[in-house]
Design an enzyme around this catalytic site. Structure first.
Site, PDB file in Angstrom:
ATOM      1  N   LYS A 140       0.864  -1.175   0.000  1.00  0.00           N
ATOM      2  CA  LYS A 140       0.000   0.000   0.000  1.00  0.00           C
ATOM      3  C   LYS A 140       0.901   1.225   0.000  1.00  0.00           C
ATOM      4  CE  LYS A 140      -4.563   0.871   0.481  1.00  0.00           C
ATOM      5  NZ  LYS A 140      -5.680   0.096  -0.084  1.00  0.00           N
ATOM      6  N   GLY A 146     -22.349   5.374  -1.403  1.00  0.00           N
ATOM      7  CA  GLY A 146     -21.353   5.724  -2.403  1.00  0.00           C
ATOM      8  C   GLY A 146     -21.456   4.755  -3.564  1.00  0.00           C
ATOM      9  N   LYS A 147     -20.415   4.699  -4.379  1.00  0.00           N
ATOM     10  CA  LYS A 147     -20.497   3.864  -5.581  1.00  0.00           C
ATOM     11  C   LYS A 147     -20.714   2.390  -5.237  1.00  0.00           C
ATOM     12  CE  LYS A 147     -16.692   5.547  -7.393  1.00  0.00           C
ATOM     13  NZ  LYS A 147     -15.576   5.781  -8.347  1.00  0.00           N
ATOM     14  N   VAL A 148     -19.986   1.878  -4.252  1.00  0.00           N
ATOM     15  CA  VAL A 148     -20.146   0.468  -3.886  1.00  0.00           C
ATOM     16  C   VAL A 148     -21.530   0.232  -3.285  1.00  0.00           C
ATOM     17  CG1 VAL A 148     -19.302  -1.402  -2.443  1.00  0.00           C
ATOM     18  CG2 VAL A 148     -17.676   0.120  -3.560  1.00  0.00           C
TER      19      VAL A 148
END
Length: 354
Positions: free
Chosen positions: A77, A179-181
């Site tokens: 990450k 949100g998008k998810v």
């Protein structure tokens, strides 16, 4: 903090470009299964130590997520320390891309909080190791599509384990975060015959729900959601949704959601178990997104990626069975399965190929 002893990471790289204001940290937890893959988070941390702590936690989580997803990829990450609204520029992103390139394939980056597919298109102008790119530039586009699909598969497996049928028909699911998810997940749930109750802090998100799916019942906040008569709770917004305050009042029997780091601390897993609430680990069920961006590495094929994301159903069922057999919470069973795969498959690297 002694990073080496505390985290067990293979490599932590600090990157700086004074001219653009870039300050980034790349954490590579493990390459036992292959090159590390994980997104880049662009966030205004309070301090450098906060940024470091986050990248260490997130990169370790990616190793476990990629292992459980069956990917031949390790865990990594990156964080860029700063306010993206003020600092983000083409030059900064390209400078960051050059640092990613300098790792020569040990780390593949992608989108995360504060970075988007358009940003990865810019980063990719300086490195071969950027995924999560736009369709126009040969990438997979929005990874929330398969993230939501994978969460839905994990929820189906949890439903089968709890109620004996891999369907949410007739069940009430509380979705925190549109949100998008969350939006894609609501669509899958409604198609499956579930009743959906939802909340979001954004008025735009609530307006979307009213106009697109008027059958969704909206409640004022997360407290109202978790104390309502729901069967499944789906945290799809910020981390730490499951804590000492929320778990005691949670009405649901199952928790399956897309948010990262849902447990405020490790002891929450025991609190859930004591209350008879089944928790499917977030890094297991939300792996559809990383499956999607990983598929770009070999040339993106949506159907192939979706098939692999559909496998989250089987993996979730396997972990729930393992948890029951070993008498441990699902989060511990998931950790053990991931660690076993990293150890067993990673050992094969010791076979010399010449």
């Amino acid at each position: 903090m002694d990073v080496f002893d505390a985290s067990g990471h293979e490599q932590v790289v600090f990157c700086q470009d004074r001219e653009t204001g870039l300050k980034a940290i790349i954490g590579i937890y493990s390459t036992a299964l292959g090159p590390a893959l994980g997104g880049t988070r662009f966030y205004p941390y309070e301090s450098e130590s906060d940024a470091l702590a986050d990248v260490l936690k997130l990169s370790r989580g990616m190793a476990y997520k990629n292992a459980l997803a069956g990917l031949d990829l390790g865990g990594g990450k990156a964080v860029i320390w700063g306010d993206p609204a003020r600092l983000k520029s083409e030059a900064l992103l390209r400078a960051y891309g050059r640092f990613v390139e300098s790792l020569n394939g040990r780390y593949y980056t992608a989108c995360d909080v504060g970075t988007y597919v358009q940003d990865m298109d810019v980063v990719a102008r300086e490195t071969r190791y950027a995924t999560g790119r736009s369709v126009e530039h040969g990438g997979a586009g929005d990874s929330s599509v398969l993230t939501a699909w994978g969460v839905f598969q994990g929820m189906r497996a949890a439903a089968e384990h709890t109620w004996g049928t891999p369907s949410l028909r007739g069940r009430t699911v509380g979705v925190a975060g549109l949100g998008k998810v969350g939006r894609y997940l609501c669509g899958h749930l409604l198609d499956d015959g579930a009743t959906v109750v939802a909340t979001d802090v954004s008025e735009a998100a609530r307006t979307w729900a009213r106009t697109t799916h008027p059958q969704i019942t909206l409640v004022p906040d997360t407290t109202a959601l978790i104390t309502s008569d729901i069967d499944v709770y789906a945290p799809c917004a910020l981390g730490g949704a499951l804590n000492d305050d929320t778990v005691p009042v949670l009405r649901a029997r199952v928790v399956t959601g897309a948010a990262n780091n849902q447990l405020a601390h490790p002891g929450v897993s025991k609190l859930l178990e004591d209350r008879g609430i089944l928790y499917t680990p977030d890094y297991l069920v939300n792996a559809g997104g990383v499956i999607q961006v990983a598929d770009e590495i070999q040339g993106f094929n949506f159907e192939r990626a979706k098939l692999r994301a559909t496998g989250i159903f089987e993996t979730t069922g396997r972990i729930l069975q393992l948890a029951g057999d070993e008498g441990v919470p699902p989060a511990i069973a998931a950790d053990r399965l991931a660690e076993r795969r990293m150890a067993e498959v990673g050992r094969l690297r010791s076979i010399y190929l010449g």
